[in-house]
Motif scaffolding. Sequence first.
Motif, mmCIF file in Angstrom:
data_model
loop_
_atom_site.group_PDB
_atom_site.id
_atom_site.type_symbol
_atom_site.label_atom_id
_atom_site.label_comp_id
_atom_site.label_asym_id
_atom_site.label_seq_id
_atom_site.Cartn_x
_atom_site.Cartn_y
_atom_site.Cartn_z
ATOM 1 N N ALA A 76 0.834 -1.201 0.000
ATOM 2 C CA ALA A 76 0.000 0.000 0.000
ATOM 3 C C ALA A 76 0.869 1.251 0.000
ATOM 4 O O ALA A 76 1.827 1.352 0.751
ATOM 5 N N GLN B 222 -3.201 5.977 1.926
ATOM 6 C CA GLN B 222 -4.622 6.213 1.693
ATOM 7 C C GLN B 222 -4.823 7.666 1.301
ATOM 8 O O GLN B 222 -4.260 8.560 1.916
ATOM 9 N N MET C 53 -3.871 -3.487 2.551
ATOM 10 C CA MET C 53 -4.114 -2.619 3.699
ATOM 11 C C MET C 53 -4.282 -3.514 4.909
ATOM 12 O O MET C 53 -4.393 -4.730 4.766
ATOM 13 N N THR D 242 -6.387 -5.912 -1.823
ATOM 14 C CA THR D 242 -7.471 -5.194 -2.470
ATOM 15 C C THR D 242 -6.867 -4.297 -3.539
ATOM 16 O O THR D 242 -5.800 -4.587 -4.057
ATOM 17 N N VAL E 219 -14.390 -3.804 2.882
ATOM 18 C CA VAL E 219 -13.666 -4.156 1.656
ATOM 19 C C VAL E 219 -14.385 -5.288 0.931
ATOM 20 O O VAL E 219 -14.595 -5.231 -0.288
ATOM 21 N N THR F 245 -13.079 -2.915 8.753
ATOM 22 C CA THR F 245 -12.336 -2.789 7.498
ATOM 23 C C THR F 245 -12.533 -3.987 6.580
ATOM 24 O O THR F 245 -12.871 -3.819 5.402
ATOM 25 N N GLN G 107 -6.034 -0.051 -4.829
ATOM 26 C CA GLN G 107 -5.812 1.283 -4.279
ATOM 27 C C GLN G 107 -7.094 2.105 -4.203
ATOM 28 O O GLN G 107 -7.331 2.772 -3.189
ATOM 29 N N VAL H 288 -8.880 1.077 -1.104
ATOM 30 C CA VAL H 288 -8.160 1.596 0.058
ATOM 31 C C VAL H 288 -8.541 3.056 0.288
ATOM 32 O O VAL H 288 -8.824 3.477 1.417
#
Length: 132
Positions: free
Chosen positions: A20, A23, A107, A117, A77, A73, A119, A122
């Motif tokens: 990652a 964010q 993340m 996942t 997701v 979270t 971007q 995120v």
Amino acid sequence: MIRPMFGAVCAGVMAFASQAVGQNVETGAELYQHYCATCHGIEATGHGPMAGVLVIQPTDLTQLAAEDGVFPTARVVARIDGRDPLVSHGSPMPVYGPYFEGQDTSMKTPDGQPILTSQPIVDLVAYLQTLQ
């Protein structure tokens, strides 16, 4: 000897690059307005213009952490990318995973568990966390 070592260094750099990069809440807010506000509303309270025609009312996204004080979270997701489908209006909630493919990253959940996942997801999750 140099060539195998060069390959190992390149592989390490590529693995690091796939982590990652951070964010971006502003990007997440833009994504929310484009993909989510129609059902969940501009203020994310579940009262978007399409809410009235849905069999299952959209979730108030400002209350996701209200139950136990921890933002869910992994669940968020999974709902966005389709791993955890939700039936609404006789069909699954729109799955936006395909729209956000191609920017793979990871993340962490509040307990440190990594989630693979993209971007944009995120960024969207980062925005949703600011609404709590």
